[in-house]
Design a protein around this motif. Structure first.
Motif, PDB file in Angstrom:
ATOM      1  N   ALA A   1       0.814  -1.222   0.000  1.00 11.42           N
ATOM      2  CA  ALA A   1       0.000   0.000   0.000  1.00 11.42           C
ATOM      3  C   ALA A   1       0.848   1.274   0.000  1.00 11.42           C
ATOM      4  CB  ALA A   1      -0.928  -0.010   1.218  1.00 11.42           C
ATOM      5  N   LEU A   2       2.171   1.114   0.046  1.00  9.72           N
ATOM      6  CA  LEU A   2       3.035   2.290   0.193  1.00  9.72           C
ATOM      7  C   LEU A   2       3.558   2.743  -1.162  1.00  9.72           C
ATOM      8  CD1 LEU A   2       5.034   0.826   3.201  1.00  9.72           C
ATOM      9  CD2 LEU A   2       3.064   2.369   3.296  1.00  9.72           C
ATOM     10  N   ASP A   3       3.898   4.020  -1.265  1.00  8.13           N
ATOM     11  CA  ASP A   3       4.443   4.445  -2.554  1.00  8.13           C
ATOM     12  C   ASP A   3       5.862   3.912  -2.722  1.00  8.13           C
ATOM     13  OD1 ASP A   3       6.484   6.395  -1.905  1.00  8.13           O
ATOM     14  OD2 ASP A   3       4.846   7.693  -1.244  1.00  8.13           O
ATOM     15  N   VAL A   4       6.333   3.918  -3.963  1.00 12.56           N
ATOM     16  CA  VAL A   4       7.531   3.139  -4.320  1.00 12.56           C
ATOM     17  C   VAL A   4       8.760   3.479  -3.481  1.00 12.56           C
ATOM     18  CG1 VAL A   4       9.097   2.580  -6.213  1.00 12.56           C
ATOM     19  CG2 VAL A   4       6.663   2.819  -6.643  1.00 12.56           C
ATOM     20  N   THR A   5       8.967   4.764  -3.207  1.00 12.25           N
ATOM     21  CA  THR A   5      10.149   5.167  -2.429  1.00 12.25           C
ATOM     22  C   THR A   5      10.061   4.619  -1.010  1.00 12.25           C
ATOM     23  OG1 THR A   5       9.818   7.240  -3.580  1.00 12.25           O
ATOM     24  CG2 THR A   5      11.608   7.159  -1.982  1.00 12.25           C
TER      25      THR A   5
END
Ligand SMILES: Nc1ncnc2c1ncn2[C@@H]1O[C@H](COP(=O)(O)OP(=O)(O)OP(=O)(O)O)[C@@H](O)[C@H]1O
Ligand SMILES: [Mg+2]
Length: 275
Positions: free
Chosen positions: A185-189
């Protein structure tokens, strides 16, 4: 504990929905040794989470292990009492999942929530438990642990919440940590930061990991061995290099080719230049 130190030992395990008679997972044979990182990949609905939930004794209502032998830390899961589970789940086997926000109570400050098991299970006094949580927050690289301790979950980002839950999962020093789509659910970075963190914690604490993801780049980065699941079965497995470079199974080849779109190509390129 078995002499070869298998933390998990599943042999020909079937997990069935007793209401429908459906076999959700079948013929599942796998083990996990100390310090090892095992990846489980496969399409949605292939049985990855149900397998993890069986390890934690949190199968959905009506689901059961109906065949095979399933051992966790030398204990037979099929004959484990409620009391037996209490000494394993969240204590010797920790877990983090997708959507970290949903695992914290929004009306209680996050620090005391993470401190609670230390007080209940380890008998630490309030102040001691808080000190330990501040250390744990620092170890997962959360800035300003003292400030964070007083915050509510809705004030924090998804990446911060996942770090907090990882800190919580490690509070009782488990031997196994299950990460089921923990970065999805987290953004790529932020995803990459959490993967680095898991890697670092593994090195530091020796905790063995089960990393579930439908993203091959995620497991490629972290895992020693990979299981590929489809329709409730393991259809391919091997070292990470074998599975990603020389997939034996047509379906794995398809997964690998699809995932090039999502960054596996970058992982493979880095691996090639490294090795
Ligand atoms: N709570 C539940 N009640 C009934 N069936 C369920 C439940 N949870 C999972 N299932 C069924 O079990 C099968 C395996 O689901 P599982 O959640 O293990 O898949 P998954 O591989 O984790 O998929 P995803 O990648 O989407 O997370 C699916 O057919 C699913 O419909
Ligand atoms: Mg799942």
């Amino acid at each position: 504990m078995n002499s070869d130190e298998r933390l998990l030992d599943y042999r020909e395990v079937t997990i069935a929905n007793r209401m429908t008679g459906e076999h959700i997972v079948h013929g599942f044979t796998a083990s996990l040794r100390r310090g090892e990182v095992l990846g489980i990949v496969g399409e949605s609905g292939s049985g990855k989470s149900i397998t993890c939930r069986s390890i934690l004794g949190i199968l959905p209502r009506g689901f059961d292990i109906t065949e095979g032998t399933a051992e966790v830390l030398g204990q037979d899961l099929r004959n484990l009492s409620a009391k037996g589970w209490l000494s394993i789940r969240g204590v010797r086997v920790g877990a983090v999942f997708q959507d970290p926000g949903s695992y914290l109570n929004p009306s209680i400050r996050v620090g005391p929530q993470i401190a609670e098991p230390l007080r209940v299970r380890r008998g630490l006094k309030r102040g001691e438990a808080k000190e330990r949580v501040l250390d744990l927050f620092a170890s997962v690289h959360l800035a300003d642990p003292a400030d964070l301790y007083q915050r509510y979950s809705y004030e924090l980002s998804g990446g911060m919440l996942q770090r907090i839950l990882i800190a919580g999962a490690l509070a009782l020093e488990p031997e196994v940590l299950i990460a089921d789509e923990a970065t999805t659910a987290l953004d790529v970075t932020v995803q990459a930061e959490i993967l680095d963190l898991l890697e670092e914690l593994k090195e530091k604490t020796g905790v063995a990991l089960v990393v579930v993801s439908h993203d091959l780049a995620v497991v490629g980065r972290l895992c020693d061995r990979i299981l590929v699941m489809r329709h409730g079965q393991i259809i391919d497995q091997g070292s990470t290099r074998q599975v990603l470079f020389e997939p034996a199974h047509e379906y794995t080849r398809l997964l690998v080719s699809e995932h090039q779109v999502y960054g596996l190509d970058r992982f493979l390129a880095a691996e090639r230049s490294a090795g």
